[in-house]
Motif scaffolding. Structure first.
Motif, PDB file in Angstrom:
ATOM      1  N   ARG A  27       0.828  -1.204   0.000  1.00  0.00           N
ATOM      2  CA  ARG A  27       0.000   0.000   0.000  1.00  0.00           C
ATOM      3  C   ARG A  27       0.861   1.253   0.000  1.00  0.00           C
ATOM      4  O   ARG A  27       2.005   1.249   0.441  1.00  0.00           O
ATOM      5  CB  ARG A  27      -0.887   0.014   1.242  1.00  0.00           C
ATOM      6  CG  ARG A  27      -1.823  -1.173   1.298  1.00  0.00           C
ATOM      7  CD  ARG A  27      -2.605  -1.177   2.566  1.00  0.00           C
ATOM      8  NE  ARG A  27      -3.696  -0.214   2.428  1.00  0.00           N
ATOM      9  CZ  ARG A  27      -4.585   0.034   3.369  1.00  0.00           C
ATOM     10  NH1 ARG A  27      -4.495  -0.601   4.521  1.00  0.00           N
ATOM     11  NH2 ARG A  27      -5.550   0.894   3.176  1.00  0.00           N
ATOM     12  N   LEU A  28       0.287   2.339  -0.480  1.00  0.00           N
ATOM     13  CA  LEU A  28       0.962   3.625  -0.455  1.00  0.00           C
ATOM     14  C   LEU A  28       1.054   4.132   0.980  1.00  0.00           C
ATOM     15  O   LEU A  28       0.176   3.842   1.803  1.00  0.00           O
ATOM     16  CB  LEU A  28       0.194   4.637  -1.315  1.00  0.00           C
ATOM     17  CG  LEU A  28       0.135   4.351  -2.799  1.00  0.00           C
ATOM     18  CD1 LEU A  28      -0.779   5.366  -3.483  1.00  0.00           C
ATOM     19  CD2 LEU A  28       1.514   4.409  -3.418  1.00  0.00           C
ATOM     20  N   PRO A  29       2.088   4.896   1.312  1.00  0.00           N
ATOM     21  CA  PRO A  29       2.185   5.417   2.679  1.00  0.00           C
ATOM     22  C   PRO A  29       1.059   6.414   2.968  1.00  0.00           C
ATOM     23  O   PRO A  29       0.616   7.138   2.078  1.00  0.00           O
ATOM     24  CB  PRO A  29       3.557   6.094   2.715  1.00  0.00           C
ATOM     25  CG  PRO A  29       3.979   6.258   1.316  1.00  0.00           C
ATOM     26  CD  PRO A  29       3.234   5.266   0.499  1.00  0.00           C
ATOM     27  N   LYS A  30       0.599   6.449   4.214  1.00  0.00           N
ATOM     28  CA  LYS A  30      -0.471   7.368   4.591  1.00  0.00           C
ATOM     29  C   LYS A  30       0.022   8.812   4.573  1.00  0.00           C
ATOM     30  O   LYS A  30      -0.733   9.729   4.303  1.00  0.00           O
ATOM     31  CB  LYS A  30      -1.003   7.023   5.975  1.00  0.00           C
ATOM     32  CG  LYS A  30      -1.799   5.746   6.004  1.00  0.00           C
ATOM     33  CD  LYS A  30      -2.367   5.496   7.372  1.00  0.00           C
ATOM     34  CE  LYS A  30      -3.155   4.210   7.383  1.00  0.00           C
ATOM     35  NZ  LYS A  30      -3.739   3.944   8.698  1.00  0.00           N
ATOM     36  N   ASN A  31       1.287   8.999   4.873  1.00  0.00           N
ATOM     37  CA  ASN A  31       1.862  10.339   4.901  1.00  0.00           C
ATOM     38  C   ASN A  31       2.080  10.810   3.453  1.00  0.00           C
ATOM     39  O   ASN A  31       2.932  10.289   2.748  1.00  0.00           O
ATOM     40  CB  ASN A  31       3.178  10.311   5.674  1.00  0.00           C
ATOM     41  CG  ASN A  31       3.779  11.686   5.862  1.00  0.00           C
ATOM     42  OD1 ASN A  31       3.289  12.670   5.318  1.00  0.00           O
ATOM     43  ND2 ASN A  31       4.837  11.740   6.641  1.00  0.00           N
ATOM     44  N   GLN A  32       1.299  11.769   2.996  1.00  0.00           N
ATOM     45  CA  GLN A  32       1.400  12.249   1.617  1.00  0.00           C
ATOM     46  C   GLN A  32       2.730  12.946   1.363  1.00  0.00           C
ATOM     47  O   GLN A  32       3.259  12.931   0.250  1.00  0.00           O
ATOM     48  CB  GLN A  32       0.237  13.205   1.306  1.00  0.00           C
ATOM     49  CG  GLN A  32      -1.112  12.528   1.272  1.00  0.00           C
ATOM     50  CD  GLN A  32      -1.179  11.475   0.170  1.00  0.00           C
ATOM     51  OE1 GLN A  32      -0.576  11.609  -0.888  1.00  0.00           O
ATOM     52  NE2 GLN A  32      -1.913  10.410   0.438  1.00  0.00           N
ATOM     53  N   ASN A  33       3.294  13.582   2.393  1.00  0.00           N
ATOM     54  CA  ASN A  33       4.588  14.254   2.239  1.00  0.00           C
ATOM     55  C   ASN A  33       5.668  13.233   1.915  1.00  0.00           C
ATOM     56  O   ASN A  33       6.505  13.453   1.034  1.00  0.00           O
ATOM     57  CB  ASN A  33       4.922  15.031   3.512  1.00  0.00           C
ATOM     58  CG  ASN A  33       6.132  15.934   3.328  1.00  0.00           C
ATOM     59  OD1 ASN A  33       6.471  16.298   2.216  1.00  0.00           O
ATOM     60  ND2 ASN A  33       6.761  16.289   4.424  1.00  0.00           N
ATOM     61  N   LEU A  34       5.665  12.103   2.589  1.00  0.00           N
ATOM     62  CA  LEU A  34       6.622  11.033   2.321  1.00  0.00           C
ATOM     63  C   LEU A  34       6.423  10.478   0.917  1.00  0.00           C
ATOM     64  O   LEU A  34       7.391  10.221   0.197  1.00  0.00           O
ATOM     65  CB  LEU A  34       6.484   9.924   3.364  1.00  0.00           C
ATOM     66  CG  LEU A  34       7.398   8.706   3.202  1.00  0.00           C
ATOM     67  CD1 LEU A  34       8.853   9.131   3.346  1.00  0.00           C
ATOM     68  CD2 LEU A  34       7.050   7.648   4.210  1.00  0.00           C
ATOM     69  N   SER A  35       5.156  10.314   0.530  1.00  0.00           N
ATOM     70  CA  SER A  35       4.850   9.802  -0.804  1.00  0.00           C
ATOM     71  C   SER A  35       5.374  10.746  -1.887  1.00  0.00           C
ATOM     72  O   SER A  35       5.953  10.308  -2.878  1.00  0.00           O
ATOM     73  CB  SER A  35       3.345   9.608  -0.946  1.00  0.00           C
ATOM     74  OG  SER A  35       3.036   9.168  -2.238  1.00  0.00           O
ATOM     75  N   GLN A  37       7.853  12.862  -1.571  1.00  0.00           N
ATOM     76  CA  GLN A  37       9.318  12.813  -1.547  1.00  0.00           C
ATOM     77  C   GLN A  37       9.827  11.588  -2.302  1.00  0.00           C
ATOM     78  O   GLN A  37      10.830  11.672  -3.028  1.00  0.00           O
ATOM     79  CB  GLN A  37       9.833  12.781  -0.106  1.00  0.00           C
ATOM     80  CG  GLN A  37       9.727  14.090   0.617  1.00  0.00           C
ATOM     81  CD  GLN A  37      10.166  13.966   2.067  1.00  0.00           C
ATOM     82  OE1 GLN A  37      10.323  12.870   2.600  1.00  0.00           O
ATOM     83  NE2 GLN A  37      10.355  15.113   2.708  1.00  0.00           N
ATOM     84  N   LEU A  38       9.166  10.464  -2.134  1.00  0.00           N
ATOM     85  CA  LEU A  38       9.567   9.256  -2.855  1.00  0.00           C
ATOM     86  C   LEU A  38       9.393   9.428  -4.356  1.00  0.00           C
ATOM     87  O   LEU A  38      10.236   8.994  -5.142  1.00  0.00           O
ATOM     88  CB  LEU A  38       8.763   8.051  -2.363  1.00  0.00           C
ATOM     89  CG  LEU A  38       9.047   7.581  -0.937  1.00  0.00           C
ATOM     90  CD1 LEU A  38       8.072   6.486  -0.532  1.00  0.00           C
ATOM     91  CD2 LEU A  38      10.478   7.106  -0.807  1.00  0.00           C
ATOM     92  N   LYS A  39       8.308  10.082  -4.771  1.00  0.00           N
ATOM     93  CA  LYS A  39       8.087  10.326  -6.196  1.00  0.00           C
ATOM     94  C   LYS A  39       9.142  11.268  -6.758  1.00  0.00           C
ATOM     95  O   LYS A  39       9.630  11.071  -7.872  1.00  0.00           O
ATOM     96  CB  LYS A  39       6.692  10.895  -6.421  1.00  0.00           C
ATOM     97  CG  LYS A  39       5.591   9.876  -6.263  1.00  0.00           C
ATOM     98  CD  LYS A  39       4.237  10.483  -6.520  1.00  0.00           C
ATOM     99  CE  LYS A  39       3.137   9.461  -6.308  1.00  0.00           C
ATOM    100  NZ  LYS A  39       1.807  10.043  -6.513  1.00  0.00           N
ATOM    101  N   LYS A  40       9.515  12.300  -6.002  1.00  0.00           N
ATOM    102  CA  LYS A  40      10.559  13.226  -6.456  1.00  0.00           C
ATOM    103  C   LYS A  40      11.893  12.506  -6.593  1.00  0.00           C
ATOM    104  O   LYS A  40      12.633  12.728  -7.551  1.00  0.00           O
ATOM    105  CB  LYS A  40      10.692  14.403  -5.489  1.00  0.00           C
ATOM    106  CG  LYS A  40       9.579  15.409  -5.586  1.00  0.00           C
ATOM    107  CD  LYS A  40       9.790  16.545  -4.607  1.00  0.00           C
ATOM    108  CE  LYS A  40       8.617  17.499  -4.625  1.00  0.00           C
ATOM    109  NZ  LYS A  40       8.767  18.577  -3.639  1.00  0.00           N
ATOM    110  N   GLN A  41      12.215  11.646  -5.619  1.00  0.00           N
ATOM    111  CA  GLN A  41      13.466  10.897  -5.676  1.00  0.00           C
ATOM    112  C   GLN A  41      13.478   9.954  -6.878  1.00  0.00           C
ATOM    113  O   GLN A  41      14.482   9.850  -7.580  1.00  0.00           O
ATOM    114  CB  GLN A  41      13.674  10.102  -4.381  1.00  0.00           C
ATOM    115  CG  GLN A  41      14.937   9.279  -4.361  1.00  0.00           C
ATOM    116  CD  GLN A  41      16.183  10.133  -4.410  1.00  0.00           C
ATOM    117  OE1 GLN A  41      16.266  11.160  -3.767  1.00  0.00           O
ATOM    118  NE2 GLN A  41      17.168   9.705  -5.185  1.00  0.00           N
ATOM    119  N   GLU A  42      12.361   9.296  -7.123  1.00  0.00           N
ATOM    120  CA  GLU A  42      12.271   8.390  -8.270  1.00  0.00           C
ATOM    121  C   GLU A  42      12.433   9.158  -9.578  1.00  0.00           C
ATOM    122  O   GLU A  42      13.139   8.719 -10.490  1.00  0.00           O
ATOM    123  CB  GLU A  42      10.937   7.657  -8.252  1.00  0.00           C
ATOM    124  CG  GLU A  42      10.805   6.613  -9.327  1.00  0.00           C
ATOM    125  CD  GLU A  42       9.498   5.857  -9.240  1.00  0.00           C
ATOM    126  OE1 GLU A  42       9.239   5.059 -10.157  1.00  0.00           O
ATOM    127  OE2 GLU A  42       8.751   6.041  -8.276  1.00  0.00           O
TER     128      GLU A  42
END
Length: 115
Positions: A27-35, A37-42
């Motif tokens: 599942r996607l993380p509940k924290n949208q900020n973390l999500s 950040q992961l998309k930016k890193q990818e």
């Protein structure tokens, strides 16, 4: 070669500090900020990989690195080195030529020769 998401390849990449950006399983993380950040890193990893792949593509098409087929490892290293030598020399010569032109144009502007 692709790296499978499991087992020894991930351990190898962690050991040598290789960043594997891939969609997380589950599942996607509940924290949208973390999500985000992961998309930016990818996205940044994909951009960096495009530059590297472009350099490899140039080497394969322009300098014949895609046509190397020899049996011995030492021979292939030698052929790759000989193929990369003009590439490196042209890049260095281009940098030197640009620096010379920059210097020349700065003299023209300072001295006012272009009238």
């Amino acid at each position: 070669p692709t790296v499978s998401p499991g087992g020894s390849s991930v351990a190898f990449c962690r050991e040598y500090g290789i960043c594997l950006s891939r969609p997380a399983l589950g599942r996607l993380p509940k924290n949208q900020n973390l999500s985000s950040q992961l998309k930016k890193q990818e996205y940044q990893d994909i951009c960096d990989r495009n530059v590297v792949e472009g350099v490899f593509g140039t080497g394969k098409t322009a300098y014949g690195l895609g046509h190397i087929s020899v049996r011995l490892e030492n021979t292939s290293h030698c052929i790759i080195g000989v193929a990369l030598l003009p590439w490196i020399l042209l890049k260095s010569l281009r940098s030197l030529w640009c620096a010379f032109l920059r210097y020349l144009f700065s003299l023209v502007i300072i001295c006012g020769v272009a009238e």
